[in-house]
Design a protein around this motif. Structure first.
Motif, PDB file in Angstrom:
ATOM      1  N   VAL A  36      -1.874   5.456 -24.896  1.00  0.00           N
ATOM      2  CA  VAL A  36      -2.514   4.187 -24.581  1.00  0.00           C
ATOM      3  C   VAL A  36      -2.266   3.774 -23.135  1.00  0.00           C
ATOM      4  O   VAL A  36      -3.165   3.317 -22.454  1.00  0.00           O
ATOM      5  N   ASN A  37      -1.035   3.940 -22.666  1.00  0.00           N
ATOM      6  CA  ASN A  37      -0.641   3.525 -21.323  1.00  0.00           C
ATOM      7  C   ASN A  37      -0.180   4.704 -20.484  1.00  0.00           C
ATOM      8  O   ASN A  37       0.139   5.764 -21.022  1.00  0.00           O
ATOM      9  N   ALA A  38      -0.103   4.464 -19.189  1.00  0.00           N
ATOM     10  CA  ALA A  38       0.432   5.459 -18.258  1.00  0.00           C
ATOM     11  C   ALA A  38       1.478   4.778 -17.387  1.00  0.00           C
ATOM     12  O   ALA A  38       1.424   3.569 -17.148  1.00  0.00           O
ATOM     13  N   ILE A  39       2.425   5.566 -16.918  1.00  0.00           N
ATOM     14  CA  ILE A  39       3.379   5.103 -15.925  1.00  0.00           C
ATOM     15  C   ILE A  39       2.944   5.711 -14.605  1.00  0.00           C
ATOM     16  O   ILE A  39       2.923   6.928 -14.435  1.00  0.00           O
ATOM     17  N   VAL A  40       2.546   4.834 -13.688  1.00  0.00           N
ATOM     18  CA  VAL A  40       2.032   5.258 -12.383  1.00  0.00           C
ATOM     19  C   VAL A  40       3.081   4.917 -11.328  1.00  0.00           C
ATOM     20  O   VAL A  40       3.564   3.779 -11.279  1.00  0.00           O
ATOM     21  N   THR A  41       3.439   5.895 -10.514  1.00  0.00           N
ATOM     22  CA  THR A  41       4.397   5.658  -9.435  1.00  0.00           C
ATOM     23  C   THR A  41       3.673   5.744  -8.104  1.00  0.00           C
ATOM     24  O   THR A  41       3.008   6.739  -7.813  1.00  0.00           O
ATOM     25  N   LEU A  42       3.806   4.674  -7.329  1.00  0.00           N
ATOM     26  CA  LEU A  42       3.219   4.586  -6.001  1.00  0.00           C
ATOM     27  C   LEU A  42       4.341   4.736  -4.982  1.00  0.00           C
ATOM     28  O   LEU A  42       5.365   4.065  -5.087  1.00  0.00           O
ATOM     29  N   LYS A  43       4.167   5.631  -4.023  1.00  0.00           N
ATOM     30  CA  LYS A  43       5.121   5.778  -2.922  1.00  0.00           C
ATOM     31  C   LYS A  43       4.587   4.944  -1.774  1.00  0.00           C
ATOM     32  O   LYS A  43       3.477   5.179  -1.292  1.00  0.00           O
ATOM     33  N   THR A  44       5.357   3.930  -1.347  1.00  0.00           N
ATOM     34  CA  THR A  44       4.889   3.034  -0.295  1.00  0.00           C
ATOM     35  C   THR A  44       4.825   3.769   1.036  1.00  0.00           C
ATOM     36  O   THR A  44       5.438   4.819   1.209  1.00  0.00           O
ATOM     37  N   ASP A  45       4.106   3.181   1.981  1.00  0.00           N
ATOM     38  CA  ASP A  45       4.020   3.772   3.317  1.00  0.00           C
ATOM     39  C   ASP A  45       5.405   3.878   3.958  1.00  0.00           C
ATOM     40  O   ASP A  45       5.636   4.727   4.801  1.00  0.00           O
ATOM     41  N   THR A  84       0.821  -1.214   0.000  1.00  0.00           N
ATOM     42  CA  THR A  84       0.000   0.000   0.000  1.00  0.00           C
ATOM     43  C   THR A  84       0.852   1.260   0.000  1.00  0.00           C
ATOM     44  O   THR A  84       2.019   1.252   0.384  1.00  0.00           O
ATOM     45  N   GLY A  85       0.213   2.330  -0.435  1.00  0.00           N
ATOM     46  CA  GLY A  85       0.864   3.637  -0.449  1.00  0.00           C
ATOM     47  C   GLY A  85      -0.041   4.656  -1.101  1.00  0.00           C
ATOM     48  O   GLY A  85      -1.256   4.461  -1.199  1.00  0.00           O
ATOM     49  N   LYS A  86       0.575   5.748  -1.545  1.00  0.00           N
ATOM     50  CA  LYS A  86      -0.160   6.804  -2.244  1.00  0.00           C
ATOM     51  C   LYS A  86       0.460   7.025  -3.612  1.00  0.00           C
ATOM     52  O   LYS A  86       1.681   6.941  -3.777  1.00  0.00           O
ATOM     53  N   ILE A  87      -0.403   7.336  -4.563  1.00  0.00           N
ATOM     54  CA  ILE A  87       0.074   7.631  -5.908  1.00  0.00           C
ATOM     55  C   ILE A  87       0.916   8.906  -5.842  1.00  0.00           C
ATOM     56  O   ILE A  87       0.477   9.928  -5.321  1.00  0.00           O
ATOM     57  N   ALA A 119      -4.689   9.306  -9.290  1.00  0.00           N
ATOM     58  CA  ALA A 119      -4.160  10.669  -9.346  1.00  0.00           C
ATOM     59  C   ALA A 119      -3.232  10.843  -8.151  1.00  0.00           C
ATOM     60  O   ALA A 119      -3.370  10.137  -7.143  1.00  0.00           O
ATOM     61  N   PRO A 120      -2.292  11.773  -8.245  1.00  0.00           N
ATOM     62  CA  PRO A 120      -1.396  12.005  -7.119  1.00  0.00           C
ATOM     63  C   PRO A 120      -2.163  12.208  -5.807  1.00  0.00           C
ATOM     64  O   PRO A 120      -3.172  12.910  -5.766  1.00  0.00           O
ATOM     65  N   GLY A 121      -1.682  11.530  -4.768  1.00  0.00           N
ATOM     66  CA  GLY A 121      -2.287  11.628  -3.444  1.00  0.00           C
ATOM     67  C   GLY A 121      -3.304  10.547  -3.135  1.00  0.00           C
ATOM     68  O   GLY A 121      -3.649  10.335  -1.974  1.00  0.00           O
ATOM     69  N   LYS A 122      -3.807   9.850  -4.156  1.00  0.00           N
ATOM     70  CA  LYS A 122      -4.815   8.808  -3.923  1.00  0.00           C
ATOM     71  C   LYS A 122      -4.163   7.567  -3.337  1.00  0.00           C
ATOM     72  O   LYS A 122      -3.102   7.136  -3.775  1.00  0.00           O
ATOM     73  N   GLU A 123      -4.803   6.967  -2.344  1.00  0.00           N
ATOM     74  CA  GLU A 123      -4.317   5.718  -1.767  1.00  0.00           C
ATOM     75  C   GLU A 123      -4.569   4.578  -2.744  1.00  0.00           C
ATOM     76  O   GLU A 123      -5.623   4.518  -3.381  1.00  0.00           O
ATOM     77  N   ALA A 124      -3.588   3.690  -2.862  1.00  0.00           N
ATOM     78  CA  ALA A 124      -3.689   2.562  -3.785  1.00  0.00           C
ATOM     79  C   ALA A 124      -2.808   1.432  -3.277  1.00  0.00           C
ATOM     80  O   ALA A 124      -2.038   1.604  -2.327  1.00  0.00           O
ATOM     81  N   THR A 125      -2.923   0.292  -3.936  1.00  0.00           N
ATOM     82  CA  THR A 125      -2.130  -0.881  -3.589  1.00  0.00           C
ATOM     83  C   THR A 125      -1.480  -1.433  -4.850  1.00  0.00           C
ATOM     84  O   THR A 125      -2.163  -1.668  -5.849  1.00  0.00           O
TER      85      THR A 125
END
Length: 138
Positions: free
Chosen positions: A21-30, A10-13, A50-56
């Protein structure tokens, strides 16, 4: 939803770099590490990433490679840590890496690789994951 993928971090985008067609999404872990995922633009929109959204970040253990030493690779995700445990089978092993940021990542690799790399609890190593092997969940 309960899924079989061993690795759910888990973390936040942190960022979403959109392409046609594609996106590069970076998640910053907790714990502060970054995990990069390449997913479709439709998935980005469907998930509302989007930046700031919680994701896994979701990664199957069979998609995680283990490396040691300095490696120059095209794989965007190279997460440092130490081997925590190894469950040996006849052909494959389940290797758990405790990352420097406090997460755990499980990898399924061959017993030959475990032996060739000299893997054992306490050995410094890296989990190596291609960005295309990382799924995102919200």
């Amino acid at each position: 939803m309960i899924i079989s993928a061993r690795n759910q971090i888990t973390g936040k985008i942190e960022s979403v770099k959109e392409g046609a067609v594609n996106a590069i999404v970076t998640l910053k872990t907790d714990g502060g590490a970054a995990i990069t995922s390449t997913i479709s633009m439709s998935a980005v929109k469907d998930l509302g990433l989007a930046p700031g959204k919680e994701a896994t970040a979701v990664i199957k253990a069979t998609e995680v490679m283990i490396g040691i030493g300095d490696m120059k690779l095209s794989a965007r995700n190279q997460i440092a840590g130490k081997i925590e445990s190894i469950k040996e089978g006849v052909v494959n092993a389940s290797v758990t890496l405790k990352t420097d940021d406090g997460n755990t990542i499980t990898s399924t690799i061959s017993m030959a690789a475990v032996k060739d790399l000299g893997l054992a609890p306490g050995v410094k190593a890296k989990a190596v994951i291609k960005a295309t092997s990382v799924m995102m969940a919200v």
